[in-house]
Motif scaffolding. Structure first.
Motif, PDB file in Angstrom:
ATOM      1  N   THR A 102       3.454  -5.327   2.413  1.00  7.48           N
ATOM      2  CA  THR A 102       2.090  -4.767   2.746  1.00  7.48           C
ATOM      3  C   THR A 102       2.105  -4.078   3.846  1.00  7.48           C
ATOM      4  O   THR A 102       2.729  -4.487   5.062  1.00  7.48           O
ATOM      5  CB  THR A 102       0.984  -6.190   2.795  1.00  7.48           C
ATOM      6  N   ARG A 153      -4.561   0.608   3.087  1.00  2.00           N
ATOM      7  CA  ARG A 153      -3.815  -0.629   2.819  1.00  2.00           C
ATOM      8  C   ARG A 153      -2.694  -0.256   1.571  1.00  2.00           C
ATOM      9  O   ARG A 153      -3.247   0.166   0.765  1.00  2.00           O
ATOM     10  CB  ARG A 153      -4.295  -1.810   2.600  1.00  2.00           C
ATOM     11  N   ILE A 195       0.151  -1.929  -0.833  1.00  2.44           N
ATOM     12  CA  ILE A 195       1.087  -3.121  -1.186  1.00  2.44           C
ATOM     13  C   ILE A 195       2.110  -2.489  -2.030  1.00  2.44           C
ATOM     14  O   ILE A 195       2.118  -1.887  -3.116  1.00  2.44           O
ATOM     15  CB  ILE A 195       0.415  -4.139  -2.040  1.00  2.44           C
TER      16      ILE A 195
END
Length: 120
Positions: free
Chosen positions: A39, A28, A30
């Motif tokens: 994101t 992930r 961001i």
């Protein structure tokens, strides 16, 4: 820290294959650039994000100057500056925080938090 250095080397070398080797499947990312936040989920989206950075920098001779700010096992914080490697004129700066994990005996990046200011 070694895995994070590989990331910056891959960006500098504009080598997508090197990135593929170190980004985890469920990574992930961001990204906060200026005042916009995005994101990205999963290896494919994160690779696409870093590929867009490579494309943006493709016409520029640049270098990342990285300085570890935190290194606690699998957590690595990096303060970085992007500069033209011929003139050393700053193109941007930022801070990134990486969480890594071991997968099948190999360190992979699990999450990235990236804050940057371009043109400063």
């Amino acid at each position: 820290m070694e895995t994070v250095q590989k990331l910056y080397n891959a960006l500098r070398n504009k080598n997508l294959n090197e990135l593929t080797d170190i980004i985890g499947e469920e990574c992930r990312c961001i990204s906060n650039v200026v005042s916009s936040s995005q994101t990205f989920y999963g290896k494919g989206q994160v690779i696409d994000f870093f590929n867009s950075i490579i494309k943006f920098l493709r016409s520029t001779n640049f270098e990342f100057v990285i300085e570890p700010t935190i290194h606690d096992g699998t957590n690595v914080g990096v303060k970085w500056e992007l500069a033209c490697n011929k003139t050393h004129i700053p193109l941007g700066k930022g801070f990134s925080f990486y969480t890594c994990h071991s997968y099948r005996g190999k360190m992979m990046i699990r999450s990235v938090e990236h804050d940057s200011k371009l043109g400063e």
